[in-house]
Design an enzyme around this catalytic site. Structure first.
Site, PDB file in Angstrom:
ATOM      1  N   LYS A  48      42.087  55.016 -11.726  1.00 19.02           N
ATOM      2  CA  LYS A  48      41.091  54.500 -10.957  1.00 19.02           C
ATOM      3  C   LYS A  48      40.012  53.329 -11.655  1.00 19.02           C
ATOM      4  O   LYS A  48      39.270  52.587 -11.297  1.00 19.02           O
ATOM      5  CB  LYS A  48      40.191  55.477 -10.386  1.00 19.02           C
ATOM      6  CG  LYS A  48      41.009  56.435  -9.404  1.00 19.02           C
ATOM      7  CD  LYS A  48      40.110  57.546  -8.884  1.00 19.02           C
ATOM      8  CE  LYS A  48      41.007  58.753  -8.236  1.00 19.02           C
ATOM      9  NZ  LYS A  48      40.161  59.718  -8.036  1.00 19.02           N
ATOM     10  N   GLY A  49      40.049  53.866 -12.867  1.00 20.21           N
ATOM     11  CA  GLY A  49      39.116  53.275 -14.215  1.00 20.21           C
ATOM     12  C   GLY A  49      38.701  51.845 -13.989  1.00 20.21           C
ATOM     13  O   GLY A  49      37.663  51.218 -14.043  1.00 20.21           O
ATOM     14  N   GLU A 104      43.541  47.208 -17.712  1.00 18.80           N
ATOM     15  CA  GLU A 104      42.881  48.665 -18.133  1.00 18.80           C
ATOM     16  C   GLU A 104      41.570  48.737 -18.374  1.00 18.80           C
ATOM     17  O   GLU A 104      40.756  47.718 -18.896  1.00 18.80           O
ATOM     18  CB  GLU A 104      43.772  48.972 -19.282  1.00 18.80           C
ATOM     19  CG  GLU A 104      44.398  50.321 -19.506  1.00 18.80           C
ATOM     20  CD  GLU A 104      44.075  51.563 -18.725  1.00 18.80           C
ATOM     21  OE1 GLU A 104      43.105  51.777 -18.010  1.00 18.80           O
ATOM     22  OE2 GLU A 104      44.651  52.554 -18.882  1.00 18.80           O
ATOM     23  N   ASP A 105      40.844  49.771 -18.138  1.00 16.37           N
ATOM     24  CA  ASP A 105      39.429  50.029 -18.500  1.00 16.37           C
ATOM     25  C   ASP A 105      38.944  50.160 -19.956  1.00 16.37           C
ATOM     26  O   ASP A 105      38.258  49.524 -20.424  1.00 16.37           O
ATOM     27  CB  ASP A 105      38.913  51.264 -17.693  1.00 16.37           C
ATOM     28  CG  ASP A 105      39.669  52.546 -17.823  1.00 16.37           C
ATOM     29  OD1 ASP A 105      40.604  52.492 -18.648  1.00 16.37           O
ATOM     30  OD2 ASP A 105      39.180  53.542 -17.260  1.00 16.37           O
ATOM     31  N   ASP A 108      42.093  53.837 -25.699  1.00 15.73           N
ATOM     32  CA  ASP A 108      41.805  55.075 -26.546  1.00 15.73           C
ATOM     33  C   ASP A 108      42.702  55.311 -27.545  1.00 15.73           C
ATOM     34  O   ASP A 108      42.883  54.760 -28.658  1.00 15.73           O
ATOM     35  CB  ASP A 108      41.466  56.323 -25.772  1.00 15.73           C
ATOM     36  CG  ASP A 108      40.534  57.157 -26.311  1.00 15.73           C
ATOM     37  OD1 ASP A 108      39.522  57.128 -27.146  1.00 15.73           O
ATOM     38  OD2 ASP A 108      40.842  58.412 -26.067  1.00 15.73           O
ATOM     39  N   LYS A 136      38.656  51.108 -28.154  1.00 17.57           N
ATOM     40  CA  LYS A 136      38.263  52.170 -29.209  1.00 17.57           C
ATOM     41  C   LYS A 136      39.125  52.169 -30.318  1.00 17.57           C
ATOM     42  O   LYS A 136      40.000  53.106 -30.292  1.00 17.57           O
ATOM     43  CB  LYS A 136      37.979  53.359 -28.692  1.00 17.57           C
ATOM     44  CG  LYS A 136      36.719  53.643 -27.938  1.00 17.57           C
ATOM     45  CD  LYS A 136      36.438  55.495 -27.711  1.00 17.57           C
ATOM     46  CE  LYS A 136      36.376  55.698 -26.146  1.00 17.57           C
ATOM     47  NZ  LYS A 136      36.222  57.155 -25.868  1.00 17.57           N
ATOM     48  N   PHE A 157      32.185  58.593 -25.752  1.00 10.73           N
ATOM     49  CA  PHE A 157      32.758  58.903 -24.404  1.00 10.73           C
ATOM     50  C   PHE A 157      31.987  58.045 -23.541  1.00 10.73           C
ATOM     51  O   PHE A 157      30.774  58.162 -23.198  1.00 10.73           O
ATOM     52  CB  PHE A 157      32.594  60.352 -24.087  1.00 10.73           C
ATOM     53  CG  PHE A 157      33.440  60.249 -22.663  1.00 10.73           C
ATOM     54  CD1 PHE A 157      35.258  60.611 -22.824  1.00 10.73           C
ATOM     55  CD2 PHE A 157      33.196  60.491 -21.292  1.00 10.73           C
ATOM     56  CE1 PHE A 157      35.716  60.607 -21.721  1.00 10.73           C
ATOM     57  CE2 PHE A 157      33.962  60.451 -20.354  1.00 10.73           C
ATOM     58  CZ  PHE A 157      35.334  60.533 -20.553  1.00 10.73           C
ATOM     59  N   ASP A 164      34.804  56.963 -15.689  1.00 10.64           N
ATOM     60  CA  ASP A 164      34.261  58.302 -15.190  1.00 10.64           C
ATOM     61  C   ASP A 164      34.251  59.517 -16.176  1.00 10.64           C
ATOM     62  O   ASP A 164      34.685  59.426 -17.249  1.00 10.64           O
ATOM     63  CB  ASP A 164      35.053  58.798 -14.002  1.00 10.64           C
ATOM     64  CG  ASP A 164      36.288  59.531 -14.494  1.00 10.64           C
ATOM     65  OD1 ASP A 164      37.016  58.831 -15.218  1.00 10.64           O
ATOM     66  OD2 ASP A 164      36.709  60.753 -14.108  1.00 10.64           O
ATOM     67  N   ARG A 170      31.603  56.497 -11.976  1.00  5.42           N
ATOM     68  CA  ARG A 170      32.079  55.229 -11.675  1.00  5.42           C
ATOM     69  C   ARG A 170      31.128  54.204 -11.059  1.00  5.42           C
ATOM     70  O   ARG A 170      31.393  53.012 -11.315  1.00  5.42           O
ATOM     71  CB  ARG A 170      33.330  55.276 -10.887  1.00  5.42           C
ATOM     72  CG  ARG A 170      34.514  56.117 -11.535  1.00  5.42           C
ATOM     73  CD  ARG A 170      35.651  56.094 -10.611  1.00  5.42           C
ATOM     74  NE  ARG A 170      36.750  57.307 -10.776  1.00  5.42           N
ATOM     75  CZ  ARG A 170      37.520  57.287 -11.734  1.00  5.42           C
ATOM     76  NH1 ARG A 170      37.332  56.371 -12.818  1.00  5.42           N
ATOM     77  NH2 ARG A 170      38.403  58.527 -11.838  1.00  5.42           N
TER      78      ARG A 170
HETATM   79  P1  IMP Z   1      44.823  56.550 -23.944  1.00  3.57           P
HETATM   80  O1  IMP Z   1      46.136  57.008 -23.505  1.00  3.57           O
HETATM   81  O2  IMP Z   1      44.260  57.672 -25.002  1.00  3.57           O
HETATM   82  O3  IMP Z   1      44.593  55.128 -24.587  1.00  3.57           O
HETATM   83  O4  IMP Z   1      43.848  56.775 -22.727  1.00  3.57           O
HETATM   84  C1  IMP Z   1      43.479  55.659 -21.836  1.00  3.57           C
HETATM   85  C2  IMP Z   1      42.810  56.325 -20.783  1.00  3.57           C
HETATM   86  O5  IMP Z   1      42.013  57.487 -21.009  1.00  3.57           O
HETATM   87  C3  IMP Z   1      41.921  55.544 -20.294  1.00  3.57           C
HETATM   88  O6  IMP Z   1      42.584  54.608 -19.065  1.00  3.57           O
HETATM   89  C4  IMP Z   1      40.812  56.215 -19.410  1.00  3.57           C
HETATM   90  O7  IMP Z   1      41.118  56.469 -18.132  1.00  3.57           O
HETATM   91  C5  IMP Z   1      40.648  57.476 -20.359  1.00  3.57           C
HETATM   92  N1  IMP Z   1      39.698  57.290 -21.261  1.00  3.57           N
HETATM   93  C6  IMP Z   1      39.825  57.201 -22.604  1.00  3.57           C
HETATM   94  N2  IMP Z   1      38.484  57.195 -23.248  1.00  3.57           N
HETATM   95  C7  IMP Z   1      37.667  57.201 -22.130  1.00  3.57           C
HETATM   96  C8  IMP Z   1      36.205  57.053 -22.172  1.00  3.57           C
HETATM   97  O8  IMP Z   1      35.602  56.812 -23.124  1.00  3.57           O
HETATM   98  N3  IMP Z   1      35.369  57.310 -20.900  1.00  3.57           N
HETATM   99  C9  IMP Z   1      36.268  57.526 -19.849  1.00  3.57           C
HETATM  100  N4  IMP Z   1      37.660  57.545 -19.762  1.00  3.57           N
HETATM  101  C10 IMP Z   1      38.200  57.281 -21.117  1.00  3.57           C
HETATM  102 MG    MG Z   2      42.452  54.451 -17.085  1.00  2.00          MG
END
Ligand code: IMP
Ligand code: MG
Length: 179
Positions: A48-49, A104-105, A108, A136, A157, A164, A170
Site C-alpha cells: 500500500k505504501g 515503490e515507496d 531498503d 536507503k 524508519f 506506515d 500513512r
Molecule cells: P526491502 O525488500 O527490504 O527493500 O523492503 C521494502 C519494503 O519494506 C518497502 O516497500 C516498505 O513497505 C517496507 N519498508 C522498508 N523500510 C521502511 C521504512 O523505513 N518505513 C516504512 N516501511 C519500510
Molecule cells: Mg512497500
C-alpha cells in the site's frame, strides 16, 4: 512492539515532496518520450505504501500513462534471506510487450524489488524501470538500483506520505521518522 512511538521532526515537508514529484514526472515523461515515443507506459503501484506517491506522480506524467496495482509481502521469516515474496494481489492486465514502470515507496534491503523484477520479466514486458520515492542504500542486501529516486535518506524508519508503522501514519502529508 511499543504502541506509543514518538515521531521525529519533519524530514521532507509537503512542498519539498511535491516539487520533487513534479521533477520526477518531467524527467520520466522526457525519457519515455525519447525512448518509447508514443507507446503506453504501465505504472505498477506497489501497495500500500506507494499509493499516494504513485497517484501524485501519475498526474505529472505527460504520456499515455496507465496504472495497475500489486500487493506483495515477504514470505515469512525463514525465507527472508532468499527474498522470496508472496503476491497478495496481482495485476489486472497483461504486461506482455509493454513498458513497465514499477513505483515503490522505499527501497531498503532491495530484496522485494529484486524478486519482483525477476518475476515480472517472466511475463515478457518490453521494458522494466523502477521509480522509488525513497532510497536507503546503506541497508542494501542485494544489488538493486532504481532508475529514478526521489530522495536518498539515511538509515531511519520512515513514516508518512503512504509509508506506515503498523498501518499507522500513512495519512501524514509529510515524511518523518520514528525516534
Ligand atoms: P526491502 O525488500 O527490504 O527493500 O523492503 C521494502 C519494503 O519494506 C518497502 O516497500 C516498505 O513497505 C517496507 N519498508 C522498508 N523500510 C521502511 C521504512 O523505513 N518505513 C516504512 N516501511 C519500510
Ligand atoms: Mg512497500
Amino acid at each position: 512492539m511499543m504502541n506509543k512511538e514518538v515521531l521525529g521532526n519533519v524530514m521532507l515537508d509537503e512542498e519539498t515532496i511535491a516539487k520533487r514529484v513534479k521533477e520526477l514526472g518531467e524527467q520520466i515523461s522526457a525519457d519515455y518520450d525519447r525512448d518509447y515515443n508514443g507507446e503506453p507506459v504501465i505504472m505498477i503501484c506497489i501497495l500500500k505504501g506507494a499509493s499516494i506517491f504513485a497517484g501524485d506522480l501519475l498526474k505529472k506524467l505527460t504520456l499515455d500513462a496507465r496504472i495497475d496495482f500489486m500487493a506483495v509481502s515477504s514470505y515469512g521469516a525463514s525465507t527472508k534471506s532468499s527474498g522470496v515474496v508472496k503476491i497478495n494481489k496481482d495485476l489486472d492486465t497483461s504486461i506482455e510487450g509493454k513498458n513497465v514502470l514499477i513505483v515503490e515507496d522505499i527501497i531498503d534491503s532491495g530484496l522485494t524489488l529484486h524478486y519482483l523484477i525477476k518475476s515480472l520479466w517472466g511475463r515478457n514486458p518490453k521494458s522494466i524501470k523502477v521509480c522509488t520515492l525513497l532510497d536507503k542504500p546503506a541497508r542494501r542486501k542485494v544489488d538493486m538500483k532504481a532508475d529514478y529516486v526521489g530522495f536518498e535518506i539515511e538509515n531511519r524508519f520512515i513514516v508518512g506520505y503512504g509509508l506506515d508503522y503498523d498501518e499507522k501514519y500513512r495519512n501524514l502529508p509529510y515524511i518523518t521518522c520514528l525516534e
